[in-house]
Design an enzyme around this catalytic site. Structure first.
Site, mmCIF file in Angstrom:
data_model
loop_
_atom_site.group_PDB
_atom_site.id
_atom_site.type_symbol
_atom_site.label_atom_id
_atom_site.label_comp_id
_atom_site.label_asym_id
_atom_site.label_seq_id
_atom_site.Cartn_x
_atom_site.Cartn_y
_atom_site.Cartn_z
ATOM 1 N N ASP A 282 -17.956 5.594 -48.167
ATOM 2 C CA ASP A 282 -18.329 4.338 -47.528
ATOM 3 C C ASP A 282 -17.382 4.123 -46.347
ATOM 4 O O ASP A 282 -16.402 4.850 -46.165
ATOM 5 C CB ASP A 282 -18.318 3.177 -48.528
ATOM 6 C CG ASP A 282 -19.239 2.044 -48.072
ATOM 7 O OD1 ASP A 282 -19.611 2.018 -46.879
ATOM 8 O OD2 ASP A 282 -19.588 1.177 -48.882
HETATM 9 C C1 BGC Z 1 -21.355 -0.775 -46.729
HETATM 10 C C2 BGC Z 1 -22.385 0.311 -46.886
HETATM 11 C C3 BGC Z 1 -23.028 0.578 -45.548
HETATM 12 C C4 BGC Z 1 -21.960 0.982 -44.565
HETATM 13 C C5 BGC Z 1 -22.489 1.346 -43.202
HETATM 14 C C6 BGC Z 1 -20.385 -0.482 -45.598
HETATM 15 O O1 BGC Z 1 -19.556 -1.552 -45.325
HETATM 16 O O2 BGC Z 1 -20.671 -0.944 -47.942
HETATM 17 O O3 BGC Z 1 -23.324 -0.059 -47.850
HETATM 18 O O4 BGC Z 1 -24.008 1.552 -45.687
HETATM 19 O O5 BGC Z 1 -21.059 -0.090 -44.422
HETATM 20 O O6 BGC Z 1 -22.949 0.261 -42.512
#
Ligand code: BGC
Length: 747
Positions: A282
């Protein structure tokens, strides 16, 4: 696909011993050959995912140069498709190995045409609609070059304080698994290499939904049995149906951050489940392991994540900055890096990016009529009728209605969380549609200008509108910003002065229908008795207004069912239907509310069972609950055998009759309980469901089949096992309905 026999260098650790005459997919051969020619820098480059802030207009030179050198494998959130084209051209024409980039975005519940939030879509209990919606999302998003979406989110969510519950399919592992399959098949289409397919990303692996207290990013303590029996299940489905990618989660899972958790990433995902795609971290979750206190610096974070087989790093640069050094120091191996790069290239090949790196920006397809119709249908089927006193709904079409409330005309808010590409200009709000396209005589007065508004200055006008009408339609809820990532709430009641305004309106003695648009269940204790009808529309998306018009006017019957237990009070959380029993389960007839306890009562006079003295033992509404405008009789419930053998297939039949006056849909649910286990079992588990449509007076037989393997659990021997013994089954309208009970004893 043609299969050829070739010699192969190692494809992954498992394949080291590949016999020379093994049958190898030609793609694997190509991947091996590319990787064998790549420099170390390029290989590290493939593991890098970079983004560009949407506030930065021009593509930064350093990004362009990095692509030219082959030092970036993927981008997220490139909002301008011309930028995407330019970067791709450099990657495939100028970079050393000419490997295409893969562009990703959070296309969570639609791209331009926005569907209801995933929690709402789960309430439809209609996987076919969910599949169709995600197919449409892929068709629209791929016109901007997005071939990878960070969805579906499969985190089991038992805490409505957690803002990201909006993105989940709720609390149940079976329902979430069914939704996982629908989303993944929709995003990925029949053929991943079609230019309109997007690679799915099962996220967040794992335990993110169990964040302590519903506070985002918090620690998740999930014992091994719970992990397997509840949290992992939808992710196993994701692998089984071919999710191309996985994303790790931010949280620390039982002391080991998920982004470096070898038990889940290596032992389970790769070794037990044979996952062939790649795993992305993530956002910054690799370097955040320093904050977790699990790595002393970014270098150690990279070492731990890479050794846990995390293939791609989103946004942070620990791999890029330290991997070479880690390899030189023997803390990581180039062979393992090759394995990671191959996982990434495999998905790029399967997406057809090597043959067709560019995309077709066919904007005509955006907001296509069929897309809007599908979004409307999903919004209709997601809407849950929670209360309908004296059949206040539907509202006769010639009524005088007062439209009040901050969500009646809030085009941006009704789209919900994660709608980077949705445009409020295309939103159909309830006010729009009731004014333009209904026979109601409409008086509109918002009363409050947004959900958190505490000002009472608009109350007078709203009350005036109410007095001049037959019925009040109060559109309440939360703005989009109040749910989603990092948007947890400690209280989940209606924000601002909404409760106050409802209480004032109730004094007019006009019936009130409360229509909720929110990213989570809302505690309604202060107002529930003041309203006659309640519809939960979640954040219903682009077509929310017309969907609600169809329901409110009675053109269609609502048919959503709750994918999550709805608490009366925050203090009851966590509250979910599939809990374990206690040694002292509640005895409903003996429950004494605290207001009825005599003064100086004897300590044990209250029966010593599991309940709250104030909130009792029941939720506001149970999982699986939802009313309609018709009613259904369940009869002729039978089971094929009451004494099955291990391995048998069991059939349960039930006759469903529409005994109401209008055509309607019913979601028939089958629950089971394993009465005695070597591990204590939940009091109920959803086993099957089927949504059917019936005209009034018509009956249909619903047939559920399951095998004894479907009753298995991960037990004390750390294996999946179905144990002999007694089971109960319920063919039910919701999780607390025990009217139609069956039993069998498994030999
Ligand atoms: C979130 C993810 C997301 C990623 C990209 C993160 O902060 O937890 O679910 O896909 O950002 O935007």
């Amino acid at each position: 696909m043609s299969i050829s026999i070739v010699l192969m260098s190692c494809n992954n650790d498992k394949m080291d011993n590949t016999a020379l005459n093994d049958v190898i997919d030609p793609i694997e051969h190509k991947i091996d050959s590319i990787v064998s020619r790549m420099s170390l820098e390029e290989k590290i480059g493939q593991t890098a995912q970079r983004g560009k802030s949407s506030r930065v207009k021009k593509l930064p030179e350093n990004l362009i140069n990095a692509v030219r050198k082959g030092e970036i494998g993927s981008f997220l959130n490139i909002m301008d498709k011309n930028d995407a084209k330019q970067l791709q051209k450099i990657a495939v024409e100028e970079s050393p190995s000419k490997i295409p980039l893969i562009f990703a975005r959070d296309v969570i519940h639609g791209f331009k045409t926005i569907f209801p939030i995933p929690l709402g879509q789960a309430a439809s209990f209609n996987p076919e609609l969910v599949r169709e919606g995600s197919r449409i999302a892929a068709i629209e998003a791929s016109t901007s070059g997005i071939r990878w979406t960070f969805a579906p989110m499969l985190d089991i969510s038992r805490d409505p304080r957690w803002g990201r519950i909006a993105e989940s399919a709720g609390e149940d592992p079976y329902l979430t698994s069914i939704m996982a399959e629908a989303y993944i098949k929709g995003f990925q289409g029949e053929d991943l290499s079609s230019p309109t397919s997007m690679a799915a990303c099962a996220k967040h692996f794992i335990g993110y939904g169990a964040a302590e207290g519903g506070r985002d990013y918090n620690t998740a303590n999930i014992n091994e049995y719970l992990l397997h029996n509840v949290y992992l299940k939808p992710f196993k489905t994701a692998v089984d149906v071919g999710s191309a990618t996985f994303m790790t989660s931010f949280n620390d899972l039982n002391g080991i951050p998920a982004s470096a958790n070898q038990y889940v990433l290596k032992d389970i995902l790769r070794d037990q489940w044979d996952f062939e795609g790649f795993v992305v971290s993530d956002w910054n979750s690799v370097i955040e392991m320093v904050n977790h206190g699990f790595a002393k610096d970014a270098k150690e974070a990279a070492e731990k994540a890479a050794n846990a087989m995390l293939d791609m790093e989103m946004t942070s640069t620990a791999y890029q900055d330290h991997m070479k050094e880690l390899i030189q120091e023997g803390k990581f191996s180039e062979k393992k890096l090759d394995h990671m790069v191959k996982n990434i290239l495999r998905i790029k090949f399967r997406l057809g990016l090597f043959e067709n790196p560019y995309f077709n920006p066919n904007e005509d397809i955006l907001y296509d009529k069929k897309h809007l119709a599908s979004a409307e249908e999903t919004a209709i089927e997601s809407t849950v009728l929670l209360k309908n006193k004296n059949n206040i709904l539907p509202i006769p079409i010639t009524s005088k209605v007062a439209i009040i409330g901050p969500l009646a005309n809030a085009p941006h808010e009704q789209l919900g969380t994660w709608t980077f590409d949705g445009e409020k200009e295309h939103t159909v709000t309830p006010l729009d549609v009731f004014k333009k396209d209904s026979n109601y005589s409409v008086q509109y007065s918002a009363g409050l200008s947004y959900s958190r508004d505490r000002s009472t200055t608009g109350f007078g006008e709203a009350i005036k509108a109410a007095k001049a009408s037959d019925v009040i339609l109060f559109f309440a809820g939360e703005e989009a910003i109040l749910s989603g990532e990092a948007h947890s709430r400690a209280n989940i009641n209606l924000p601002g002065a909404q409760e106050k305004l409802i209480s004032e309106l109730a004094k007019t003695n006009k019936p009130i229908v409360l229509i909720l648009m929110a990213g989570r269940p809302i505690t309604l204790g202060n107002i529930i008795d003041k309203v006659d009808g309640i519809l939960m529309a979640w954040h219903p998306g682009t077509m929310g207004g017309s969907a609600l018009k169809n329901i409110i006017t009675g053109k269609v019957s609502p048919s959503g069912k709750l994918p999550i237990t709805w608490p009366k009070e925050v203090g009851q959380i966590p509250i979910h239907y599939n809990h374990k029993n206690t040694g002292r389960p509640v005895i409903p007839e003996e429950f004494v509310h605290m207001d009825s306890i005599p003064i100086a009562a004897w300590q044990s006079s209250l029966g010593n069972t599991s309940h709250y003295l104030d909130a009792g033992f029941l939720p506001q509404y149970p999982f699986g609950y939802g009313l309609g405008y018709s009613d259904f009789a369940y009869s002729d419930v039978t089971i094929s055998t009451t004494n099955p053998n291990m391995g048998d297939v069991i059939t349960v039949r039930v006759k469903i009759t529409n005994i109401g006056k209008m055509k309607a849909k019913e979601t028939v649910q089958l629950y089971f309980r394993d009465l005695v286990g070597s591990l204590t079992r939940p009091v109920k588990e959803l086993l099957r469901f089927e949504k059917i449509t019936l005209d009034p007076g018509v009956s249909k037989e619903v047939i559920f089949t399951f095998s004894t393997d479907d009753l298995a659990f991960y037990g004390p021997d750390k294996k999946w096992i179905t144990e002999a013994g007694a089971f109960k089954l319920w063919v039910a309208k919701h999780s607390l309905d025990e009217t139609n009970e069956l039993e069998f004893v498994l030999r």
